[in-house]
Design a protein around this motif. Structure first.
Motif, mmCIF file in Angstrom:
data_model
loop_
_atom_site.group_PDB
_atom_site.id
_atom_site.type_symbol
_atom_site.label_atom_id
_atom_site.label_comp_id
_atom_site.label_asym_id
_atom_site.label_seq_id
_atom_site.Cartn_x
_atom_site.Cartn_y
_atom_site.Cartn_z
ATOM 1 N N GLY A 73 13.436 4.155 21.139
ATOM 2 C CA GLY A 73 12.621 3.412 20.182
ATOM 3 C C GLY A 73 12.435 4.167 18.875
ATOM 4 N N LEU A 74 12.247 5.480 18.990
ATOM 5 C CA LEU A 74 12.053 6.287 17.783
ATOM 6 C C LEU A 74 13.331 6.333 16.952
ATOM 7 C CD1 LEU A 74 10.072 8.073 16.245
ATOM 8 C CD2 LEU A 74 10.863 10.032 17.594
ATOM 9 N N GLY A 75 14.475 6.481 17.617
ATOM 10 C CA GLY A 75 15.737 6.474 16.895
ATOM 11 C C GLY A 75 15.953 5.173 16.144
ATOM 12 N N LEU A 76 15.661 4.049 16.805
ATOM 13 C CA LEU A 76 15.789 2.753 16.147
ATOM 14 C C LEU A 76 14.787 2.619 14.998
ATOM 15 C CD1 LEU A 76 16.255 0.439 19.254
ATOM 16 C CD2 LEU A 76 18.011 1.131 17.597
ATOM 17 N N ALA A 77 13.580 3.162 15.179
ATOM 18 C CA ALA A 77 12.561 3.089 14.123
ATOM 19 C C ALA A 77 13.018 3.829 12.866
ATOM 20 C CB ALA A 77 11.245 3.665 14.636
ATOM 21 N N TYR A 78 13.637 4.988 13.039
ATOM 22 C CA TYR A 78 14.150 5.720 11.881
ATOM 23 C C TYR A 78 15.185 4.885 11.133
ATOM 24 C CZ TYR A 78 11.972 10.249 12.854
ATOM 25 O OH TYR A 78 11.068 11.281 13.018
ATOM 26 N N ILE A 79 16.087 4.234 11.861
ATOM 27 C CA ILE A 79 17.136 3.448 11.221
ATOM 28 C C ILE A 79 16.562 2.201 10.556
ATOM 29 C CG2 ILE A 79 19.266 2.165 11.607
ATOM 30 C CD1 ILE A 79 19.565 5.181 11.947
ATOM 31 N N ILE A 80 15.719 1.473 11.266
ATOM 32 C CA ILE A 80 15.188 0.214 10.752
ATOM 33 C C ILE A 80 14.316 0.440 9.523
ATOM 34 C CG2 ILE A 80 13.647 -1.717 11.281
ATOM 35 C CD1 ILE A 80 14.674 -1.503 14.195
ATOM 36 N N THR A 81 13.425 1.444 9.580
ATOM 37 C CA THR A 81 12.552 1.693 8.423
ATOM 38 C C THR A 81 13.349 2.150 7.206
ATOM 39 O OG1 THR A 81 12.142 3.954 9.237
ATOM 40 C CG2 THR A 81 10.531 2.243 9.817
#
Length: 250
Positions: free
Chosen positions: A120-128
């Motif tokens: 989830g954190l990895g995806l959050a970095y990319i999405i933000t």
């Protein structure tokens, strides 16, 4: 003393300013991500769990030991009056892992909450980052006393935050690409030892790349200093207005 004898202070050179900026960046990253102690607190519970489980295959004893050491780390920080956010995050992570593992009876599920958090954190970095608000900037902005000023007033710094967020996101997703297949195919001890081995190196790589990007970026805008300066100027204007009013009075 003549003017020739008076000591002079030379203004800092660009190299000195650059070294100062890099030192400030390094100190801020060290504070934000917990430093060596934070890394130890992150690794120790999982290391204890997999070590005990490797020896005796006792899920309950391994889980209790991991949770106990996490609580001890929090108590130590409370006694020393240190920042507890990293230790508390470790307790929550271990606590969820213990609950999952005890509910399912599968020791591998001790690691599942942490793996899902990493994904989830990895995806959050990319999405933000794609949304124009890179997560690493939201995390480090208050540490550098710039808050969100980098979004509109410091484009070079926003670009550096975007690069750093891409680095964090891709590194974490690469880590997940290794761990999730092992969750399905490997046994508990294999997964545990690989996970422990992957705790620190990817983290250090991401922190190093963040330091490289930010060290080359423009310095942060200290919005707190700006607010203090504005408040001081406002008080001076009010004092000047009162003084002028007093002089004009008959």
């Amino acid at each position: 003393m003549t003017s020739v004898d008076k000591p002079t202070t030379a203004p800092p050179t660009p190299d000195q300013n650059a070294r100062t900026d890099k030192a400030v960046t390094e100190a801020a990253l060290f504070e934000a991500f917990g430093g060596i102690r934070g890394m130890v607190e992150t690794v120790l519970p999982g290391l204890l769990f997999v070590t005990i489980y490797t020896i005796n295959k006792d899920l309950r004893g391994s889980a209790i030991a991991a949770l106990a050491i996490s609580l001890v780390l929090v108590v130590v920080r409370l006694v020393r009056r240190d920042t507890v956010k990293h230790a508390f995050s470790g307790v929550f992570g271990v606590g969820f892992g213990v609950v999952f593992a005890m509910m399912t009876g599968n020791a591998k599920d001790f690691y599942l909450p942490g793996m899902l958090y990493t994904l989830g954190l990895g995806l959050a970095y990319i999405i933000t980052t794609l949304a124009g608000v890179p997560l690493i900037g939201l995390i480090l902005g208050p540490v550098f006393k710039e808050n969100l000023s980098w979004r509109t007033r410091n484009p070079g710094r926003k670009k550096a935050y975007a690069k750093a967020s891409w680095a964090w996101g891709l590194i974490l997703l690469a880590k997940c690409a290794i761990l999730f297949p092992l969750y399905w195919w490997a046994d508990t001890t294999q997964l545990g030892w690989v996970l422990v081995a992957l705790k620190i190196p990817p983290f250090l790589l991401a922190v190093y790349l963040t330091w490289v990007f930010l060290a080359k970026a423009p310095p942060p805008i200290d919005v707190f200093a700006e607010m203090e300066a504005e408040e001081k100027a406002e008080k001076e204007r009010e004092a000047a207005a009162r003084a002028a009013g007093g002089q004009d009075a008959p």
